[in-house]
Write a protein that holds these residues in place. Structure first.
Motif, short mmCIF file in Angstrom:
data_model
loop_
_atom_site.label_atom_id
_atom_site.label_comp_id
_atom_site.label_asym_id
_atom_site.label_seq_id
_atom_site.Cartn_x
_atom_site.Cartn_y
_atom_site.Cartn_z
N HIS A 88 -3.61 16.03 -11.74
CA HIS A 88 -4.89 16.76 -11.63
C HIS A 88 -5.19 17.23 -10.20
N GLY A 89 -4.23 17.01 -9.31
CA GLY A 89 -4.42 17.49 -7.94
C GLY A 89 -5.46 16.71 -7.16
N HIS A 90 -5.57 15.42 -7.42
CA HIS A 90 -6.53 14.59 -6.67
C HIS A 90 -5.81 13.76 -5.60
N GLN A 91 -6.56 13.40 -4.57
CA GLN A 91 -6.04 12.56 -3.50
C GLN A 91 -6.17 11.10 -3.89
N VAL A 92 -5.16 10.29 -3.51
CA VAL A 92 -5.23 8.85 -3.79
C VAL A 92 -5.56 8.13 -2.48
N VAL A 93 -6.61 7.34 -2.52
CA VAL A 93 -7.08 6.64 -1.31
C VAL A 93 -7.13 5.14 -1.60
N ALA A 94 -6.50 4.34 -0.73
CA ALA A 94 -6.59 2.88 -0.88
C ALA A 94 -7.63 2.38 0.13
N ALA A 95 -8.57 1.58 -0.34
CA ALA A 95 -9.57 0.99 0.56
C ALA A 95 -9.16 -0.46 0.81
N LEU A 96 -8.87 -0.77 2.06
CA LEU A 96 -8.36 -2.10 2.42
C LEU A 96 -9.35 -2.81 3.33
N LEU A 97 -9.89 -3.90 2.87
CA LEU A 97 -10.83 -4.70 3.66
C LEU A 97 -10.11 -6.00 4.01
N CYS A 98 -10.00 -6.30 5.27
CA CYS A 98 -9.18 -7.46 5.64
C CYS A 98 -9.50 -7.88 7.08
N ALA A 99 -8.77 -8.93 7.53
CA ALA A 99 -8.92 -9.33 8.93
C ALA A 99 -7.71 -8.86 9.72
N GLY A 100 -6.51 -9.13 9.23
CA GLY A 100 -5.29 -8.64 9.90
C GLY A 100 -4.59 -7.69 8.94
N SER A 101 -4.42 -6.44 9.35
CA SER A 101 -4.01 -5.44 8.37
C SER A 101 -2.51 -5.13 8.36
N ASP A 102 -1.74 -5.64 9.34
CA ASP A 102 -0.38 -5.13 9.53
C ASP A 102 0.49 -5.19 8.26
N GLY A 103 0.70 -6.40 7.74
CA GLY A 103 1.55 -6.54 6.55
C GLY A 103 0.96 -5.84 5.35
N LEU A 104 -0.35 -5.86 5.24
CA LEU A 104 -1.01 -5.30 4.06
C LEU A 104 -0.85 -3.78 4.04
N VAL A 105 -1.03 -3.16 5.19
CA VAL A 105 -0.88 -1.69 5.25
C VAL A 105 0.54 -1.31 4.87
N GLY A 106 1.52 -2.09 5.37
CA GLY A 106 2.94 -1.82 5.08
C GLY A 106 3.20 -1.80 3.58
#
Ligand SMILES: Cc1cc2nc3c(=O)[nH]c(=O)nc-3n(C[C@H](O)[C@H](O)[C@H](O)COP(=O)(O)OP(=O)(O)OC[C@H]3O[C@@H](n4cnc5c(N)ncnc54)[C@H](O)[C@@H]3O)c2cc1C
Length: 323
Positions: A33-51
């Protein structure tokens, strides 16, 4: 172009699988449908999670704060409430998990967006947003459409979609500033206790050897456990096996147990009641062994043997030990 937001769930520094499942569905909808996918990440240390999220969303919006290290429904609702007010996404997907039991209704109240819970699918049908839910303990699927609202919140039952591979998206990482929390923390994270008893997690197994009442006796559980181990898998069961206290509850598959998604599900002496089958909709190859050729499990199975479960276990064990 609208946005589909997936609220990233994590525990002990790992992104939870339901998040990847939702991102895979969001990517599918985004592509179609041509929509953007956005992940909302709430955390304290983001390095591994973003990966773990990179390549699966067009954008990862990271809110980093010590108070967001562990799930705190008040703090999370503050941050996500502000985020959703700013972005007005078309769709917000949250896992139907302990997090969202608390968070999703709070967000619906704060934002005024309608909420559908425990959904197993989401459809974008022109301007209409529809969801699919299991009703009557999984016997039927009901499709419902939201009244037109602009933004919709949906909680997704874990196991509803495959994890999929990364969609190869170019991911932009946005570091957002955390809004002022509306109140001091009311709760304190005490520790994490694994409800699987620290041992078996049947939701993660590639191979499940599953026993039902037809296994006959508690002493026949052990041969099934041995075969499961020889196959590199885990042991699961139907509800009567738990009711009889032959196995702990965390082995149970079905509507009041767990939804599983092994590559191979071997059902031994399980009749195939709909409450059980609802837990294996995500399974790959289903193999059923039952003495009764009319057992409903055969309708859900890819392969079936009208045989005694104990004979099949003995034969399998002998064969596997030869290797
Ligand atoms: C609200 C609610 C929630 C429920 N949730 C769940 C759930 O989460 N999970 C779940 O499993 N059930 C659940 N149930 C129970 C469900 O309705 C069935 O009763 C249950 O799944 C049946 O388990 P079973 O197949 O092991 O036993 P049975 O239905 O008794 O079937 C046993 C089967 O074994 C076969 N058999 C007997 N001896 C042998 C042998 N030697 N070799 C091979 N086959 C043999 C028989 O032919 C039979 O088909 C729920 C029920 C309710 C009302």
């Amino acid at each position: 172009m609208a946005e589909i937001v997936v609220v990233a769930e994590h525990r002990e520094g790992q992104v939870r699988e339901v998040t990847l499942q939702m991102l895979s569905k969001a990517s599918e909808l985004g592509r179609a449908h041509g929509h953007q996918v956005v992940a909302a990440l709430l955390c304290a240390g983001s390095d591994g999670l973003v990966g773990a999220l990179e390549g699966r969303a067009d954008e990862i919006v990271v809110y980093e704060d010590d108070r967001l290290e562990h799930f705190d429904p008040d703090a999370y609702a503050d941050v996500l409430g502000a985020f959703l007010a700013e972005r007005s996404p078309l769709l917000v997907l949250l896992g139907h998990t302990a997090w969202s039991m608390d968070l999703a209704p709070a967000l619906a109240v704060r934002t005024g967006h309608p909420l559908a819970t425990d959904c197993v699918d989401v459809l974008l049908d022109g301007p209409a947003v529809k969801v699919v839910r299991q009703v009557y303990s999984g016997k039927m699927f009901a499709r419902s459409a939201f009244r037109s609202a602009g933004s919709y919140l949906v909680t997704i039952r874990p196991g509803s979609f495959p994890v999929g591979t990364t969609s190869g998206r170019q991911t932009t990482i946005t570091r957002a500033s955390v809004p002022v929390f509306s109140a001091a923390a009311q709760r304190r994270f005490a520790g994490f206790r694994d409800s699987s008893g620290g041992g078996v997690d049947i939701t993660q197994a590639d191979v499940l050897v599953s026993v039902g009442r037809g296994i006959g006796d508690e002493q026949n559980i052990e041969p099934a456990r041995e075969v499961a181990a020889l196959l590199g898998g885990a042991l699961s069961c139907s509800r009567p096996v738990v009711d009889k206290k032959w196995l702990p509850k965390y082995h149970q598959v079905g509507t009041s147990g767990k939804s599983v998604k092994p590559k191979v599900y071997l059902a031994l002496g399980i009749s195939g009641a709909f409450q059980h089958l609802a837990g294996i909709t995500g399974a790959g190859t289903v193999i059923a062994v039952n003495k009764d050729k009319k057992a409903p499990i055969f309708r859900a199975a890819d392969y079936g043997a009208v045989a005694d479960a104990l004979d099949v276990l003995d034969a399998l064990k002998a064969e596997l030990l030869k290797k």
